[in-house]
Every structure is written in structure tokens, then in C-alpha cells.
Design a protein around this motif. Structure first.
Motif, PDB file in Angstrom:
ATOM      1  N   SER A 169      51.498  41.733  43.101  1.00  0.00           N
ATOM      2  CA  SER A 169      51.092  40.617  43.955  1.00  0.00           C
ATOM      3  C   SER A 169      50.746  39.398  43.103  1.00  0.00           C
ATOM      4  O   SER A 169      50.379  39.518  41.939  1.00  0.00           O
ATOM      5  N   ARG A 170      50.902  38.243  43.713  1.00  0.00           N
ATOM      6  CA  ARG A 170      50.571  36.969  43.080  1.00  0.00           C
ATOM      7  C   ARG A 170      49.914  36.135  44.175  1.00  0.00           C
ATOM      8  O   ARG A 170      50.474  35.994  45.256  1.00  0.00           O
ATOM      9  N   ALA A 171      48.717  35.588  43.893  1.00  0.00           N
ATOM     10  CA  ALA A 171      47.983  34.826  44.912  1.00  0.00           C
ATOM     11  C   ALA A 171      47.472  33.520  44.325  1.00  0.00           C
ATOM     12  O   ALA A 171      47.169  33.430  43.132  1.00  0.00           O
ATOM     13  N   TRP A 172      47.382  32.512  45.177  1.00  0.00           N
ATOM     14  CA  TRP A 172      46.919  31.185  44.793  1.00  0.00           C
ATOM     15  C   TRP A 172      45.656  30.839  45.572  1.00  0.00           C
ATOM     16  O   TRP A 172      45.574  31.102  46.766  1.00  0.00           O
ATOM     17  N   SER A 173      44.710  30.222  44.886  1.00  0.00           N
ATOM     18  CA  SER A 173      43.509  29.746  45.572  1.00  0.00           C
ATOM     19  C   SER A 173      43.523  28.227  45.676  1.00  0.00           C
ATOM     20  O   SER A 173      42.634  27.626  46.254  1.00  0.00           O
ATOM     21  N   SER A 174      44.560  27.598  45.109  1.00  0.00           N
ATOM     22  CA  SER A 174      44.690  26.143  45.181  1.00  0.00           C
ATOM     23  C   SER A 174      46.155  25.795  45.399  1.00  0.00           C
ATOM     24  O   SER A 174      47.014  26.676  45.423  1.00  0.00           O
ATOM     25  N   GLY A 175      46.442  24.527  45.493  1.00  0.00           N
ATOM     26  CA  GLY A 175      47.814  24.068  45.692  1.00  0.00           C
ATOM     27  C   GLY A 175      48.600  23.935  44.399  1.00  0.00           C
ATOM     28  O   GLY A 175      49.740  23.519  44.414  1.00  0.00           O
ATOM     29  N   ASP A 176      48.000  24.299  43.268  1.00  0.00           N
ATOM     30  CA  ASP A 176      48.654  24.204  41.975  1.00  0.00           C
ATOM     31  C   ASP A 176      49.512  25.451  41.748  1.00  0.00           C
ATOM     32  O   ASP A 176      48.992  26.557  41.638  1.00  0.00           O
ATOM     33  N   LEU A 177      50.826  25.271  41.668  1.00  0.00           N
ATOM     34  CA  LEU A 177      51.753  26.389  41.520  1.00  0.00           C
ATOM     35  C   LEU A 177      51.437  27.254  40.299  1.00  0.00           C
ATOM     36  O   LEU A 177      51.531  28.478  40.348  1.00  0.00           O
ATOM     37  N   ALA A 178      51.042  26.629  39.205  1.00  0.00           N
ATOM     38  CA  ALA A 178      50.775  27.360  37.960  1.00  0.00           C
ATOM     39  C   ALA A 178      49.452  28.124  37.991  1.00  0.00           C
ATOM     40  O   ALA A 178      49.222  29.005  37.172  1.00  0.00           O
ATOM     41  N   SER A 179      48.579  27.800  38.937  1.00  0.00           N
ATOM     42  CA  SER A 179      47.263  28.429  38.999  1.00  0.00           C
ATOM     43  C   SER A 179      47.278  29.600  39.974  1.00  0.00           C
ATOM     44  O   SER A 179      47.010  29.446  41.165  1.00  0.00           O
ATOM     45  N   ASN A 180      47.637  30.780  39.469  1.00  0.00           N
ATOM     46  CA  ASN A 180      47.715  31.952  40.331  1.00  0.00           C
ATOM     47  C   ASN A 180      47.252  33.190  39.572  1.00  0.00           C
ATOM     48  O   ASN A 180      47.169  33.197  38.349  1.00  0.00           O
ATOM     49  N   GLN A 181      46.940  34.214  40.335  1.00  0.00           N
ATOM     50  CA  GLN A 181      46.497  35.477  39.761  1.00  0.00           C
ATOM     51  C   GLN A 181      47.545  36.542  40.100  1.00  0.00           C
ATOM     52  O   GLN A 181      47.944  36.673  41.250  1.00  0.00           O
ATOM     53  N   VAL A 182      47.951  37.286  39.083  1.00  0.00           N
ATOM     54  CA  VAL A 182      48.947  38.329  39.255  1.00  0.00           C
ATOM     55  C   VAL A 182      48.264  39.686  39.127  1.00  0.00           C
ATOM     56  O   VAL A 182      47.419  39.885  38.261  1.00  0.00           O
TER      57      VAL A 182
END
Length: 177
Positions: A106-119
Motif C-alpha cells: 500500500s501507498r498512502a498520502w496525507s497531503s497533495g504532494d505526490l512525493a510525500s507518501n508512506q509505503v
């Protein structure tokens, strides 16, 4: 003294059981595409705007952290990765790995920044691991199992040899030749 290096082992086969996309490209609320995991070629067909590319691009971005199709598009195209009508953006795939069992990525974002995600990568042992630890980095580039309609069309325009080379990799035909 001679140093010997063992040849890199080929990663096991992996088959997609499901893809879930939420607030990514054309998909708003979470949607899941269930597939029959196993060898072969899977075609996803549907009307224009039905989300086919969103699922394909989502799976590619989930596993690689990049999208081949976006690299040839203007910056504004990439900036439109997120569906703005909803809050939480996430991608998830359940895979069946030969000889190992189920794997969830899984990959999730907490902001609108594409590069800022948690895998997150969780194997059959329920322990979290990393995508790099799977050993698929080279295989995902070499065999690139994501081929959109636009890419297939451009291969047709480039001629039969280019099309054969691309499909041969995806289908594993080198072993048969």
C-alpha cells in the motif's frame, strides 16, 4: 584469493489478486478491481473515463514510485494525479507470490504532494517489510508489466519489430524462442 559472486536469483512470480484505488487520477471514493491471480495476460476493458488507466497507473506507481506514461506528459498532467473531490489518497494491491503466499502493498498520502507518501509492504508472516526487499526493482523495469492503450498504440505506429520486442518481454516469450 579469488572472489566469486553468486548470480542474482530471479525473483518469484507474482500475480495481482486485487487493486484498490482511492482519490487517484479519475477515481474518487475507494474502488477495488478484483482479478484472478495467476499466469497469463490480463486485459481490462471498459468505456472511456471508466477508470481503466487510473487502476493501471495506480498499480505502476504503487510498485515503482513512478509512472512511465507521466514522464512524457506536461507538468500539469502530473500535478493532476489526485482527485480533488475527496480527501484521502491511497493505493493498495494484494498479490499472490509463488512459493510465499499473499502479499499486500500500500501507498498512502496525507497531503497533495505526490512525493510525500508512506509505503507499506506486508507479507504472509504479517511482518512489515520494504518494496526494495522484495527484489523486484530490476524486474519491474525490464519486464514492465504495465502497458496502457496509448502505449500499445504508439508501439503499433513504431512498427511490428518494436511491438514484438515490447510484448515479448511482457509475455516472457524470450524463454520460448
Amino acid at each position: 584469493s579469488e572472489s566469486s559472486t553468486a548470480p542474482a536469483s530471479e525473483p518469484p512470480g507474482a500475480y495481482v489478486a486485487s487493486i484498490s484505488v482511492e482519490v487517484f487520477r479519475g477515481v474518487g471514493p475507494a474502488a477495488t478491481l478484483a482479478l484472478r491471480p495467476g499466469p497469463g495476460l490480463t486485459l481490462i476493458v471498459g468505456r472511456n473515463g471508466s477508470g481503466k488507466s487510473s487502476f493501471a497507473e495506480g498499480l505502476e506507481y504503487l510498485l515503482t514510485g513512478r509512472n512511465y506514461r507521466w514522464e512524457k506528459r506536461p507538468k500539469v498532467w502530473v500535478e493532476g494525479w489526485r482527485n480533488l473531490h475527496h480527501d484521502r489518497a491511497a493505493l493498495k494491491a494484494d498479490l499472490l507470490v509463488e512459493g510465499q503466499g499473499s502479499l499486500s502493498v500500500s501507498r498512502a498520502w496525507s497531503s497533495g504532494d505526490l512525493a510525500s507518501n508512506q509505503v507499506k509492504c506486508v507479507g504472509p508472516d504479517k511482518k512489515a517489510g520494504s518494496l526494495q526487499a522484495l527484489g523486484w526493482t530490476d524486474a519491474l523495469v525490464t519486464f514492465r508489466p504495465f502497458l496502457s492503450y496509448n502505449e500499445l498504440g504508439s508501439l503499433l505506429e513504431e512498427g511490428p519489430s518494436k511491438l514484438y520486442d515490447a510484448l515479448s518481454k511482457v509475455l516472457g516469450l524470450e524463454d520460448l524462442v
